[in-house]
Each structure stands twice: as C-alpha cells, then as structure tokens.
Design a protein around this motif. Sequence first.
Motif, PDB file in Angstrom:
ATOM      1  N   LEU A   1      24.218  32.251  68.799  1.00 30.47           N
ATOM      2  CA  LEU A   1      23.150  31.270  68.623  1.00 30.47           C
ATOM      3  C   LEU A   1      22.338  31.111  69.906  1.00 30.47           C
ATOM      4  O   LEU A   1      21.103  30.995  69.868  1.00 30.47           O
ATOM      5  CB  LEU A   1      23.756  29.931  68.201  1.00 30.47           C
ATOM      6  N   VAL A   2      23.030  31.118  71.053  1.00 31.66           N
ATOM      7  CA  VAL A   2      22.333  31.029  72.338  1.00 31.66           C
ATOM      8  C   VAL A   2      21.385  32.203  72.511  1.00 31.66           C
ATOM      9  O   VAL A   2      20.213  32.041  72.883  1.00 31.66           O
ATOM     10  CB  VAL A   2      23.347  30.982  73.505  1.00 31.66           C
ATOM     11  N   GLY A   3      21.889  33.402  72.254  1.00 31.77           N
ATOM     12  CA  GLY A   3      21.051  34.587  72.412  1.00 31.77           C
ATOM     13  C   GLY A   3      19.847  34.579  71.497  1.00 31.77           C
ATOM     14  O   GLY A   3      18.737  34.945  71.902  1.00 31.77           O
ATOM     15  N   LEU A   4      20.060  34.124  70.263  1.00 31.14           N
ATOM     16  CA  LEU A   4      18.959  34.105  69.292  1.00 31.14           C
ATOM     17  C   LEU A   4      17.882  33.112  69.707  1.00 31.14           C
ATOM     18  O   LEU A   4      16.688  33.448  69.759  1.00 31.14           O
ATOM     19  CB  LEU A   4      19.515  33.748  67.910  1.00 31.14           C
ATOM     20  N   LEU A   5      18.264  31.878  70.015  1.00 32.45           N
ATOM     21  CA  LEU A   5      17.286  30.853  70.374  1.00 32.45           C
ATOM     22  C   LEU A   5      16.593  31.155  71.700  1.00 32.45           C
ATOM     23  O   LEU A   5      15.389  30.942  71.846  1.00 32.45           O
ATOM     24  CB  LEU A   5      17.966  29.484  70.443  1.00 32.45           C
ATOM     25  N   ALA A   6      17.357  31.647  72.673  1.00 30.60           N
ATOM     26  CA  ALA A   6      16.780  31.930  73.990  1.00 30.60           C
ATOM     27  C   ALA A   6      15.776  33.067  73.926  1.00 30.60           C
ATOM     28  O   ALA A   6      14.741  33.036  74.608  1.00 30.60           O
ATOM     29  CB  ALA A   6      17.888  32.271  74.983  1.00 30.60           C
ATOM     30  N   SER A   7      16.064  34.077  73.124  1.00 33.53           N
ATOM     31  CA  SER A   7      15.168  35.233  73.063  1.00 33.53           C
ATOM     32  C   SER A   7      13.950  34.971  72.188  1.00 33.53           C
ATOM     33  O   SER A   7      12.852  35.459  72.485  1.00 33.53           O
ATOM     34  CB  SER A   7      15.933  36.452  72.534  1.00 33.53           C
ATOM     35  N   LEU A   8      14.104  34.182  71.136  1.00 29.57           N
ATOM     36  CA  LEU A   8      12.996  33.963  70.208  1.00 29.57           C
ATOM     37  C   LEU A   8      12.115  32.779  70.588  1.00 29.57           C
ATOM     38  O   LEU A   8      10.915  32.778  70.283  1.00 29.57           O
ATOM     39  CB  LEU A   8      13.538  33.756  68.790  1.00 29.57           C
ATOM     40  N   ILE A   9      12.698  31.763  71.250  1.00 28.11           N
ATOM     41  CA  ILE A   9      11.917  30.547  71.526  1.00 28.11           C
ATOM     42  C   ILE A   9      11.857  30.245  73.018  1.00 28.11           C
ATOM     43  O   ILE A   9      10.817  30.447  73.651  1.00 28.11           O
ATOM     44  CB  ILE A   9      12.497  29.346  70.752  1.00 28.11           C
ATOM     45  N   ALA A  10      12.945  29.766  73.608  1.00 31.61           N
ATOM     46  CA  ALA A  10      12.929  29.417  75.033  1.00 31.61           C
ATOM     47  C   ALA A  10      14.350  29.385  75.559  1.00 31.61           C
ATOM     48  O   ALA A  10      15.276  28.989  74.825  1.00 31.61           O
ATOM     49  CB  ALA A  10      12.261  28.061  75.255  1.00 31.61           C
ATOM     50  N   PRO A  11      14.579  29.772  76.834  1.00 31.69           N
ATOM     51  CA  PRO A  11      15.938  29.805  77.379  1.00 31.69           C
ATOM     52  C   PRO A  11      16.609  28.441  77.464  1.00 31.69           C
ATOM     53  O   PRO A  11      17.839  28.364  77.483  1.00 31.69           O
ATOM     54  CB  PRO A  11      15.735  30.403  78.783  1.00 31.69           C
TER      55      PRO A  11
END
Length: 428
Positions: free
Chosen positions: A187-197
């Motif tokens: 989930l961290v990788g998905l949100l950080a890469s698609l939206i914001a770190p």
Amino acid sequence: MRMYKTPETPQTAPIEPARRSRLGRFGVLPELAGRSFLPLGLFARLPLAMLTVGALTLATSASDSYAVGGFAAGAVGVGSALGAPVLGLFADRLGQRPVLVIAALLNTVAITLFIGSVSSVAGFSGSALILVLTSAFGMGFTCPQIGPLARVRWMALTRDRPDADLDTALSYESTADELTFVLGPALVGLLASLIAPWLPLALAAVLTVVLVIAFAVHPTAAVVVPNGRGAGKRNRTAQGPAAPWSLVVLPVAGMVAMGTFFGSTQAALIAFAGQFGAATSAGLLYAVMGLSSAAAALSVAYWRQSLSHPLRWVLAAGGMVALTGLLFLPQTTAPMLLVLFLLGIPVGPTMVTIFSIGSIVAPKHLMGTVMTLLASGIVAGTALGSSVAGLLADSADPTRVFLIPLCAAVALLALGSTSAAILRPKDR
C-alpha cells in the motif's frame, strides 16, 4: 461452556456442533469476541506495517539519499522494539483501553511531526537530521501494538475453553500479522508512487486514530483485568503459580531468531534480484513467502492436540532448515518463487507455536508485557538480520547471503529442541 457476550452476540445457549459456522474451527472466534473484532483487529495493525517502509520512502524521496531513508527506517524499528514492551507493561498494569487510546493519539502526533520535519528541513545533516530521526523514533516508540494485545484478549477469552480454541485464535492472529506485513508495504509503494510520498504516512495516522481507538474501546478489552484490580492474584489462584521469568527467554530468543530470518531473507533477496537488475522487485519475491506462511499459519488450528507445542516447534523449525537450504539452488527468478512459496509453509506454524509457548510460560498477570516482548524480538531480529546480510551482500557472492537465514533457521531448531527438553512436563 462459558461464552463471552458482547452486544453483537445474543445471550443464547452455546451453538451445537451441527450448527457451527462454515468457517470450521475458526467459526468459534466471532462467537467469542463478536463479529467486528476480527476485521477491526486486522486493519488496526496495518499502520505498524506501514511506518517503517513509509519512513524509508518519504525520507529517501525528500533527501535523495538512501542512507537518510535507511536511518529513518532504522529509527522507527528501534523505537518500536523499545516501546512495545513498555506499552505492554502499562497495559498490564493500567488496562488496555487507556493505554491504547493515549498511544494512538501520541503516535498520530509523532507521525505528523515526522512528515512536517521531513518536509520543512533545508538539509538532512546536523540538527535537521537529528530532528527527523527523533520524530521517526517517536513514531516507532508510540506505535500501538495491536497484534500482541489482541493475543492477550484471546488468551483471556479462551481461559476456560479447550486448548484448541486458543490455538485457533493464535493461528488467525499470525495470519493477520503476515497479511498486514504484506499489504502494508504494498500500500505504501502504491500510494507513494501514484500520488505523493507523504500520503502513506498520513493514511497511517488516520487509521491509527480511528481504528486503534475503536479497538481500544471494543468490549473484549473488558476481559483483560489490569493488575491494579487484582488480575494477578486471580490468575495465580485459577491457573497456579506463574512460570519463572527465565523460561520466557526461550520464546523471546525464538522470535529474535525468527526476525533475523525475516530480515536476512529480505536483504538476501534484494542481492539476488539485483543480479538481474531488478532489486526493486525483491519485495514481491518476499511477499510470496509471506502469503504461503499466512495460509500455513491457519492450518495450526487443525493440528492434533496430542502434538505438544515444543514438538511442533521442532518439526516446523526443522522444515525451515531443510527448505532454507534450497535457497542456494535457484539461478533465476521463477525457481526462486517456487522455493520461497515452499519455505513459507513451515514459517507460519513456527510463529504460531512460539506465541503459544509464550502464552504458556509467561507470568499470567504480565501477558501483555510478554506478548509485546515477543513482538519486539521480531523487530530487533529483523534489524539484526538485514544489517548482517546487507554487509555480507556488499562483500560476497549474493548467493552466500542466504547463509544468514540458514543460520537463523538452525538457531530456531536448536531453541525448539531446548524447549522440548525443558518444557515437556509443563506443556499441556
């Protein structure tokens, strides 16, 4: 047969075998704790699985330095390892509800401070770096330990029930741990890469303040009586004298070895995947082992009760030793996936068994302290394993890095054999 009643469980006679849930033995869990407890306990522990990777991702992105990101992630791990038993001790003495509510609020503040410090500092050196690392440490130290404290509730709920019910509950809990530690980083990788770190940590803060507080006030918290209200005396009267603290060293050492196995396997897989220019896919490789481990953990509920817990430890750890040896063989990714899937099968039962032994040898009025010590052992071992394996990966053939998880598995087998020799008369 005594049943725990919640607003969700009508006060009727115990369910007859013919009417049992299609979930099989796991159908007893919502009967005991209420239907909301299972999903609540599962998702309330998700923030813990997101903090380390979230700190690594945000700090690395903001500083453009893997070293700063690694330091931040390490600070979270150290904080969690030190803070978990402190939280467990307070929960034993004061009760889970007030301690979890305070921890949830403090953790939300710490996460906010970390996001703010990373976003506001001009450079990542000197006092600015100290501020970032201090807030990262605070995130780990104040993180609510949902998994260990949920196990304490299950131990209280199953106190007057067959041993198989506790095994079933601990099997579920280990599966929940495995699932969240697979889903959290993803989930961290998905949100950080698609939206914001910064978004994964912000989401972790929201989940903490909402779900952890909901877990804290759940009716099951009432079955765990704090020491200050005479729980210790009642436990000693009902279950006999508490086991000596020296016996607690066995499961705690087992969890340190388990964490070393996890951390070194992660680092070794990064080195392995790096040979093919795919180091960033190591997490996906590791997730395969996590998924088979989670599924295998559920199987413990169906193991024969005549098989003692120390013997289960020996058998499961022996399987880990045998299958870890296969890690040296694959030369490409596809066979490595197969080996990791097979390796996960004994990992889950080993974790369930060590937690079960921890519940047997722990002083009954300090269950929260011991359960959080076991969780701290995993965190400390993971840091140790990843550090040692990382150093070896820089100076040796990547394949040789698998020597570290093999040594950890051998240590687990040795500790299991020791428990079989020492605990056999005490095991029920």
